[in-house]
Every structure is written in C-alpha cells, then in structure tokens.
Design a protein around this motif. Structure first.
Motif, PDB file in Angstrom:
ATOM      1  N   TRP A  36       0.841  -1.185   0.000  1.00 16.19           N
ATOM      2  CA  TRP A  36       0.000   0.000   0.000  1.00 16.19           C
ATOM      3  C   TRP A  36       0.886   1.248   0.000  1.00 16.19           C
ATOM      4  N   PRO A  37       0.418   2.339  -0.580  1.00 12.92           N
ATOM      5  CA  PRO A  37       1.249   3.559  -0.601  1.00 12.92           C
ATOM      6  C   PRO A  37       1.713   3.996   0.785  1.00 12.92           C
ATOM      7  N   HIS A  38       0.881   3.819   1.828  1.00 12.70           N
ATOM      8  CA  HIS A  38       1.288   4.277   3.158  1.00 12.70           C
ATOM      9  C   HIS A  38       2.389   3.386   3.756  1.00 12.70           C
ATOM     10  N   GLN A  39       2.676   2.234   3.115  1.00 12.80           N
ATOM     11  CA  GLN A  39       3.739   1.368   3.599  1.00 12.80           C
ATOM     12  C   GLN A  39       5.112   1.757   3.066  1.00 12.80           C
ATOM     13  N   ILE A  40       5.154   2.719   2.153  1.00 12.00           N
ATOM     14  CA  ILE A  40       6.425   3.230   1.639  1.00 12.00           C
ATOM     15  C   ILE A  40       6.864   4.394   2.513  1.00 12.00           C
ATOM     16  N   ARG A  41       8.006   4.267   3.113  1.00 10.45           N
ATOM     17  CA  ARG A  41       8.491   5.309   4.025  1.00 10.45           C
ATOM     18  C   ARG A  41       8.936   6.550   3.249  1.00 10.45           C
ATOM     19  N   PRO A  42       8.810   7.731   3.865  1.00  8.40           N
ATOM     20  CA  PRO A  42       9.281   8.955   3.194  1.00  8.40           C
ATOM     21  C   PRO A  42      10.805   8.985   3.115  1.00  8.40           C
ATOM     22  N   MET A  43      11.335   9.836   2.232  1.00 12.91           N
ATOM     23  CA  MET A  43      12.778   9.918   2.010  1.00 12.91           C
ATOM     24  C   MET A  43      13.461  10.942   2.901  1.00 12.91           C
ATOM     25  N   THR A  44      12.770  11.413   3.918  1.00 12.90           N
ATOM     26  CA  THR A  44      13.323  12.436   4.791  1.00 12.90           C
ATOM     27  C   THR A  44      14.599  11.934   5.454  1.00 12.90           C
ATOM     28  N   GLY A  45      15.655  12.749   5.387  1.00  5.35           N
ATOM     29  CA  GLY A  45      16.918  12.389   6.016  1.00  5.35           C
ATOM     30  C   GLY A  45      17.814  11.517   5.164  1.00  5.35           C
ATOM     31  N   VAL A  46      17.362  11.165   3.961  1.00  6.99           N
ATOM     32  CA  VAL A  46      18.170  10.303   3.086  1.00  6.99           C
ATOM     33  C   VAL A  46      18.995  11.131   2.111  1.00  6.99           C
ATOM     34  N   LEU A  47      18.421  12.214   1.598  1.00 14.57           N
ATOM     35  CA  LEU A  47      19.106  13.047   0.616  1.00 14.57           C
ATOM     36  C   LEU A  47      20.294  13.767   1.255  1.00 14.57           C
ATOM     37  N   PRO A  48      21.322  14.159   0.454  1.00  9.94           N
ATOM     38  CA  PRO A  48      22.462  14.920   1.001  1.00  9.94           C
ATOM     39  C   PRO A  48      22.000  16.222   1.627  1.00  9.94           C
ATOM     40  N   GLU A  49      22.684  16.630   2.687  1.00  5.19           N
ATOM     41  CA  GLU A  49      22.291  17.849   3.396  1.00  5.19           C
ATOM     42  C   GLU A  49      22.528  19.095   2.557  1.00  5.19           C
ATOM     43  N   ARG A  50      23.547  19.092   1.734  1.00  5.57           N
ATOM     44  CA  ARG A  50      23.834  20.256   0.884  1.00  5.57           C
ATOM     45  C   ARG A  50      23.660  19.890  -0.574  1.00  5.57           C
ATOM     46  N   GLU A  51      23.373  20.892  -1.383  1.00  5.28           N
ATOM     47  CA  GLU A  51      23.152  20.663  -2.806  1.00  5.28           C
ATOM     48  C   GLU A  51      24.463  20.311  -3.498  1.00  5.28           C
ATOM     49  N   VAL A  52      24.436  19.323  -4.317  1.00  3.59           N
ATOM     50  CA  VAL A  52      25.624  18.874  -5.039  1.00  3.59           C
ATOM     51  C   VAL A  52      25.450  19.224  -6.512  1.00  3.59           C
ATOM     52  N   LYS A  53      26.443  19.902  -7.084  1.00  6.67           N
ATOM     53  CA  LYS A  53      26.398  20.276  -8.491  1.00  6.67           C
ATOM     54  C   LYS A  53      27.310  19.350  -9.285  1.00  6.67           C
ATOM     55  N   VAL A  54      26.765  18.808 -10.353  1.00  8.78           N
ATOM     56  CA  VAL A  54      27.511  17.896 -11.215  1.00  8.78           C
ATOM     57  C   VAL A  54      27.687  18.562 -12.570  1.00  8.78           C
ATOM     58  N   ALA A  55      28.924  18.584 -13.070  1.00  5.03           N
ATOM     59  CA  ALA A  55      29.213  19.212 -14.357  1.00  5.03           C
ATOM     60  C   ALA A  55      28.671  18.360 -15.501  1.00  5.03           C
ATOM     61  N   ALA A  56      28.402  19.041 -16.620  1.00  3.09           N
ATOM     62  CA  ALA A  56      27.839  18.344 -17.780  1.00  3.09           C
ATOM     63  C   ALA A  56      28.808  17.306 -18.338  1.00  3.09           C
ATOM     64  N   ASP A  57      30.131  17.611 -18.351  1.00  2.00           N
ATOM     65  CA  ASP A  57      31.088  16.642 -18.882  1.00  2.00           C
ATOM     66  C   ASP A  57      31.199  15.418 -17.981  1.00  2.00           C
ATOM     67  N   GLU A  58      30.960  15.592 -16.678  1.00  3.03           N
ATOM     68  CA  GLU A  58      30.963  14.440 -15.774  1.00  3.03           C
ATOM     69  C   GLU A  58      29.759  13.534 -16.036  1.00  3.03           C
ATOM     70  N   VAL A  59      28.613  14.148 -16.336  1.00  6.83           N
ATOM     71  CA  VAL A  59      27.427  13.353 -16.673  1.00  6.83           C
ATOM     72  C   VAL A  59      27.656  12.581 -17.964  1.00  6.83           C
ATOM     73  N   ARG A  60      28.264  13.238 -18.959  1.00  8.47           N
ATOM     74  CA  ARG A  60      28.544  12.543 -20.222  1.00  8.47           C
ATOM     75  C   ARG A  60      29.527  11.399 -20.008  1.00  8.47           C
ATOM     76  N   ALA A  61      30.525  11.611 -19.155  1.00  2.00           N
ATOM     77  CA  ALA A  61      31.482  10.540 -18.868  1.00  2.00           C
ATOM     78  C   ALA A  61      30.804   9.372 -18.161  1.00  2.00           C
ATOM     79  N   ALA A  62      29.867   9.675 -17.263  1.00  7.57           N
ATOM     80  CA  ALA A  62      29.130   8.610 -16.583  1.00  7.57           C
ATOM     81  C   ALA A  62      28.253   7.839 -17.568  1.00  7.57           C
ATOM     82  N   GLU A  63      27.641   8.538 -18.531  1.00 13.53           N
ATOM     83  CA  GLU A  63      26.833   7.865 -19.544  1.00 13.53           C
ATOM     84  C   GLU A  63      27.695   6.963 -20.424  1.00 13.53           C
TER      85      GLU A  63
END
Length: 364
Positions: free
Chosen positions: A167-194
């Motif tokens: 059931w939807p209520h059995q899925i826990r929220p993602m609070t506290g899982v995401l990084p505390e600060r915003e992380v910026k990823v460069a476009a060339d790093e994304v292309r290298a990962a692809e």
C-alpha cells in the motif's frame, strides 16, 4: 507445483478461475540456523503457550486478532470466509496502466496464475494477449493469507503473473536520506558517466551466478574435511576515496573495455596498458595529466617567444643593415663631392696663376 491459493480473476463481465503458484523459491538462498556457541547445539524456536508455559503442537495453533487494549480475539477460517468483501474470493481488475507507472518499491512477491479448468483457458488467453498488445498491466485488490493487498497482473511470455503490491502508506518517506547540501555535477561528468554505463554491456550467465553460495559451500566442505578452503584468485575491488571523479570515470571506461577484450592487454615494462598506466590511483593519474598539460603549455609558450624574438631580431638587423648601407652611400657621395670641389678649386688657382705670369711677362 502445488497452488497456494485459488480465486477468480474478474475482467469486466468476464470471470476467469485461476490458481496461484509461488513464482519464487527462497529456500534456494543461503540460510543459517542458530546454534549454542558453547557446545554447537541448535537453538530452536518452540511455540509455547504464554498461559500454561508448555509447548503447543501445530494443529493446536490458530489465529487471533489483538485489539488496542491488548485483548486477543480468536478468529477461525469460517470467520475469515464470511467477510463481506469481494476481494476474499475474486481479484477484480480496477484499472489498466503502463508498467512504468508502478513504483518499484511497491512490488512484492510474485505468483504465476494458471487457468483453473478447461473453461478458463480461452478467457485466460484473451486477457493475456490483449494486455500484451495494449502494453498495459492490470491493478486490483485481493485477500491473501488473511489480509487484503493490492495486486498487479502482467503478461510474462505465455503466463499471467500476479505481483503483490505494498500500500502507498507502507512506503516510508525519504526524509533524512538526501544529502544535506546541494551537489552540483558538471555536464562533462554526466557525459562521462553515460559513456561508462554504455561500456558495461549486458549481463552474462557468470554475472547472475550465486558465487556467495558456492564459496560458502566450499568453506563448509573444507571444515568437514579439516582442510583450508580453496578459492580462485579474483580481482580486488578498488580501495580508497575517489579524489578526481572525472579521472575515475575515464579509468572505469578503460577497465570495462579491457574486460570485454576491446583493449589489448599488452603491458609495457613500466606496467602500463594501452599506453596508459595501470594499477595507479585516480589521484596520481589526474596529477600526472595536469603536469603533462602544464609542461606542454610551457613548451608551446617557450617556442612562441623565441620565434617572436628571432623575428624581431631579423627585422632589426635588416633595418640596421639597410640604414648602414644608406649611410655608406651618403658618405661616399659626400666624399666624392668634397674631392671634386677641391680638385676644381685647385684647377681654378692654377689657371689664375698662369694668367698672372703671362701678364707679368708682357709688362716686362
């Protein structure tokens, strides 16, 4: 295979009797038993009555529902069968949606659904083929093992498969899982990962083999034979933190290509492969690349500067030579002019002297 449950699958006014079979076998996975470490004796979970303190046999165990005030209310199979719910005996498909709309976190245990009887064969095949052509999955509700649950029906090859959904209520929220600060990823790093993802390719039989179970069985066999376990030497996973993400991605792409044989494994004397160092960390590789770039840039700058100086020197020397030649010509011309003037003056004086001498002779 014995069915675990039988019910009807309702598709509008079409009813299909089906039998559900377990699609997974958890017994094949690695499992352990609890033992007493002092003597190796097995520790068992014995069903004991909390009132009498005695062990209870399986045929004496029933169901009970605990209320908020901890009161236990006994419930029999007849009580559960009398529930006025359509899902107790029938899975009614409520909607058809795209398979990608289902959150994978909700997907639970799977069951094969087989047509229960000759009369169910044709409507079973009709629903299966229609869902296959329409590229949809069915969503409904069914009561299994004493509880109502969401269910997804989908065609897999020639069989209908039912996946139990949370059931939807059995899925826990993602609070506290995401990084505390915003992380910026460069476009060339994304292309290298692809690029790295593309280099992985598909799964092989070796990839989906349970190596952990094999290794565990070898340890057990070694202990029974009083010997050391024998394992094949494998590659050690990389250790340490990645300091240069781009260098790590590029090295990973080369490693994946080497694993598939796209890069020759000819190693140089210094341990390099494919002209690139092997066995080095991403940090050293990045440092070496940075130093090479700086050296190349310095070399280019040094080459440009002498060229300019040479050009400047050539221009200066040429100009000086031209100026000297012009000055020499002027000096020569001046010298010639001065000599001519002196010669003319001397000639005039000689002529005047002769005239004077002639006049004196005539007078005498």
């Amino acid at each position: 295979m014995r069915p675990t449950a039988k019910f009807s699958l309702s598709f509008g006014l079409v009813t299909i009797p089906v039998a559900a079979y377990n699609a997974t076998d958890t017994a094949a996975s690695v499992s352990f038993v609890r033992i007493h470490t002092a003597d190796g004796g097995r520790v068992r979970n014995q069903p004991v009555c909390s009132l009498e303190g005695t062990e209870v046999s399986p045929d004496e165990i029933g169901r009970g529902y605990r209320t908020d005030d901890d009161t236990i209310v006994p419930l029999t199979d007849d009580d559960l069968d009398a529930l006025p719910l359509p899902t107790a005996r029938t899975l009614t498909i409520l909607a058809f949606v795209a398979g990608g709309d289902i959150d994978p976190l909700q997907i639970g245990k799977g069951y094969y659904l087989g047509a229960d009887g000759p009369a169910a064969a044709k409507p079973y095949a009709l629903l299966r083929d229609a869902m296959e052509r329409h590229r949809r999955v069915g969503l409904g509700k069914i009561a299994l093992h004493g509880r109502e649950t969401l269910a997804m029906i989908r065609p897999v090859e020639d069989v209908l498969v039912m996946q139990v959904l949370l059931w939807p209520h059995q899925i826990r929220p993602m609070t506290g899982v995401l990084p505390e600060r915003e992380v910026k990823v460069a476009a060339d790093e994304v292309r290298a990962a692809e690029t790295l993802m593309d280099s992985f390719g598909g799964l092989s039989e070796e990839d989906v083999h349970d190596h952990y179970r094999e290794a565990l069985e070898e340890i057990v066999a070694a202990k029974l034979s009083h010997r050391e376990p024998e394992f094949e030497a494998g590659e050690e996973p990389p250790a340490g933190r990645v300091m240069d993400l781009m260098a790590a991605l590029q090295d990973s792409v080369r490693a994946a290509k080497r694993a598939r044989g796209e890069i020759d494994e000819a190693a140089d004397a210094d341990g390099s492969v494919d002209g690139r160092p092997a066995g080095r960390t991403a940090t050293r590789t990045a440092a070496r690349k940075t130093a090479s770039r700086k050296a190349a840039a310095a070399g280019k700058t040094a080459q440009r500067k002498p060229a300019k100086a040479t050009a400047a020197g050539t221009g200066t020397d040429t100009g000086t030579a031209k100026a000297g030649a012009a000055a020499g010509k002027k000096t020569t011309a001046a010298a010639k002019g001065s000599g001519a003037q002196k010669a003319a003056g001397t000639a005039r004086k000689a002529t005047a002297a002769k005239r004077a001498t002639g006049r004196g002779r005539k007078a005498g």
